[in-house]
Design an enzyme around this catalytic site. Structure first.
Site, PDB file in Angstrom:
ATOM      1  N   GLU A 155       0.874  -1.178   0.000  1.00  0.00           N
ATOM      2  CA  GLU A 155       0.000   0.000   0.000  1.00  0.00           C
ATOM      3  C   GLU A 155       0.905   1.220   0.000  1.00  0.00           C
ATOM      4  O   GLU A 155       1.525   1.538   1.018  1.00  0.00           O
ATOM      5  CB  GLU A 155      -0.882  -0.002   1.248  1.00  0.00           C
ATOM      6  CG  GLU A 155      -1.766  -1.224   1.292  1.00  0.00           C
ATOM      7  CD  GLU A 155      -3.019  -0.996   2.107  1.00  0.00           C
ATOM      8  OE1 GLU A 155      -3.962  -1.761   1.918  1.00  0.00           O
ATOM      9  OE2 GLU A 155      -3.061  -0.053   2.918  1.00  0.00           O
ATOM     10  N   CYS A 162      -2.482   8.833   2.906  1.00  0.00           N
ATOM     11  CA  CYS A 162      -2.188   8.273   1.589  1.00  0.00           C
ATOM     12  C   CYS A 162      -3.224   8.755   0.591  1.00  0.00           C
ATOM     13  O   CYS A 162      -2.931   8.937  -0.575  1.00  0.00           O
ATOM     14  CB  CYS A 162      -2.177   6.761   1.653  1.00  0.00           C
ATOM     15  SG  CYS A 162      -3.620   6.100   2.467  1.00  0.00           S
TER      16      CYS A 162
END
Ligand code: NAD
Length: 470
Positions: free
Chosen positions: A228, A262
């Site tokens: 990720e 993110c």
């Protein structure tokens, strides 16, 4: 290893980092502990993790300031993370039994044949984590991994080591054996030593650069990997929106946690017919943010967590200005706590502060619109139509999230269907749901966490062909 408070540069604590030798020992112990854990009924593992959930709720008021002092996250946002992580844990607790139950895919009594899929745990998995949402990105991995019967070697980011220690202690206290959940403390070197262990899966959250290095190291071993990684998440504001509402929502999406999510909004494209109005409303919202001491309840923007990021942000502003951009607010290092909102210069020497910054007249020639900023800074670009916006949204190496703000769902869905990203938002942004898979494309990663997919990934299927004796 020194733990430093990003708000003022002071030392918060010193912790002992793991060496390669202690990591090897912890790996061996985890390997030995895993079969017994896996042999327990899943309902027992659910009970243990349910007690962990209760402990997080019980200790939230202590855990929030701990997170704030090592990452600079405003304490109200630390509390929100702790509140919201409970929903994620609940999703895993409620779903794991059905997701991992044996699937009988053929039952043919006349032929005496059954075909059954059994979900076996991977074994020992490594979890190398980031600091920006340590509870979210940690629990995305270690909770379902443990529930599925794996041992976990958990390395929190060096910037969230105290939080990582607190997580491990809570798990051990509620009955997860200490060898089964191995805490690895340290920075890149400890991470690399962990990657060297013959783990059965490695789940990483962090930057593209580190993720790539890990993927390369694991490739010859064919170890399953989940990455990720970063993003350069775009949003397009069309010509028919409620401009004030869109500006408010997007300013929050860009500046929450000082832009260090993110899925922070990293670039905004606005239809030329509403551009000026949108920019006015956006800048007004940003100027209204309370910047300052992250331990204060009212603070909305605190320092950034990492000192080196200040130079990245500064370079993005300088590069944009040199190429013709206009800074409407912010643009400098600044230490809000001492110098007041907008202060910069000598006072910036203490702590890692950057002013909330809005830049317009930007283009894709500028690093600000291409490279992940991961800080309190945003570029807003004027576009003429949907086609131009779509082309710009896809002009990136990343593919984590993308959003469209407009009244018509059909128009938004048609645009978002053409964007190469793992997540698509209509009239919302910077949002993660435990029920939906979280996945990045291209440089934003491989694999996915959350949703039922994010449970299955910690198991490997075994195919049983079962023929009864005739
Ligand atoms: P980072 O890559 O610097 O560090 C991440 C982790 O990797 C840390 O635990 C670090 O100690 C470890 N590490 C560093 N070098 C290593 C090596 N050689 N081998 C093994 N491990 C190593 O990233 P960061 O600064 O902690 O996190 C910020 C990045 O994470 C941003 O790019 C952000 O977008 C991304 N992120 C992505 C998601 C997502 O869900 N896609 C979520 C959070 C953060």
């Amino acid at each position: 290893m020194r733990i430093v408070n990003p708000a003022d540069g002071s030392e918060v604590a010193e912790v002992d980092a793991d060496s390669s030798d202690t990591i090897v020992e912890k790996y061996a112990a985890a390997r030995q502990a895993q079969p017994a854990w896996a042999s327990r009924p899943v309902s027992e593992r659910v009970d243990v993790l349910r007690r962990f959930r209760a402990m997080v709720v019980y200790r939230a008021e202590d855990l929030a300031p701990l997170l704030t002092c090592e990452t600079g996250k405003p304490v109200a946002q630390a509390r929100s993370e702790l509140d919201a992580v409970v929903e994620r844990i609940d999703f895993f607790l409620d779903s794991v039994e059905s997701v991992t139950a044996d699937d009988v895919v053929l039952d043919d009594p006349s032929g005496g044949l059954r075909e059954v899929i059994v979900h076996e745990p991977l074994g020992v998995v490594a979890n190398i984590s980031a600091w920006n949402y340590p509870y979210f990105v940690g629990t995305n991995v270690f909770v379902p991994a443990l529930l599925c019967g794996n041992a976990v070697m958990y390395k929190p980011s060096e910037l969230a080591s105290l939080t990582g220690q607190a997580i491990a202690e809570m798990l051990w206290n509620v009955g997860v054996p200490e060898d089964l959940f191995a805490l690895v403390i340290g920075a890149g070197q400890a991470g690399a030593a962990l990657v060297d262990q013959p783990v059965d899966g490695l789940f990483f959250t962090g930057s593209y650069t580190t993720g790539l290095r890990i993927a390369e190291a694991l490739a010859p071993r064919l170890t399953p990997v989940g990455l990720e990684l970063g993003g350069k998440d775009p949003v397009y504001v069309t010509d028919d929106v409620d401009v004030a509402a869109a500006a408010e929502s997007l300013a929050d999406g860009a500046f929450y946690n000082a832009g260090q999510s993110c899925c922070s909004v990293e670039r905004i494209y606005v239809h030329e017919s509403v551009h000026d109005q949108f920019v006015d409303a956006f800048v007004t919202t940003v100027k209204g943010f309370v910047v300052g001491d992250p331990t204060e309840d009212a603070t909305y923007v605190g320092p950034v967590a990492r000192q080196p990021q200040l130079a990245v942000l500064e370079a993005q502003v300088d590069d944009a200005v040199a190429k013709g951009a206009t800074v409407l607010t912010g643009g400098h290092r600044g230490q809000a706590g001492l110098a007041g909102h907008g202060g910069h210069g000598e006072s910036a020497a203490r702590g890692y502060w950057f002013e909330p910054t809005v830049v317009v007249d930007v283009t894709h020639e500028m690093a600000l619109m291409r490279d992940e900023s991961f800080g309190p800074i945003i570029g807003i670009q004027r576009v003429n139509d949907d086609a131009e916006a779509l082309a710009l949204m896809n002009d990136t190496d990343y593919g984590l999230t993308a959003g469209v703000f407009c009244r018509d769902e059909g128009r938004a869905r048609a645009l978002l269907a053409q964007v190469d990203s793992g997540t698509a938002y209509w009239n919302c942004c910077d949002r993660v749901s435990p029920r939906l898979p979280w996945s990045g494309r291209n440089h934003s990663g491989i694999g996915s966490t959350l949703s039922t997919t994010g449970i299955e990934v910690f198991c490997r299927p075994k195919a049983f062909h079962l023929r009864s004796p005739s």
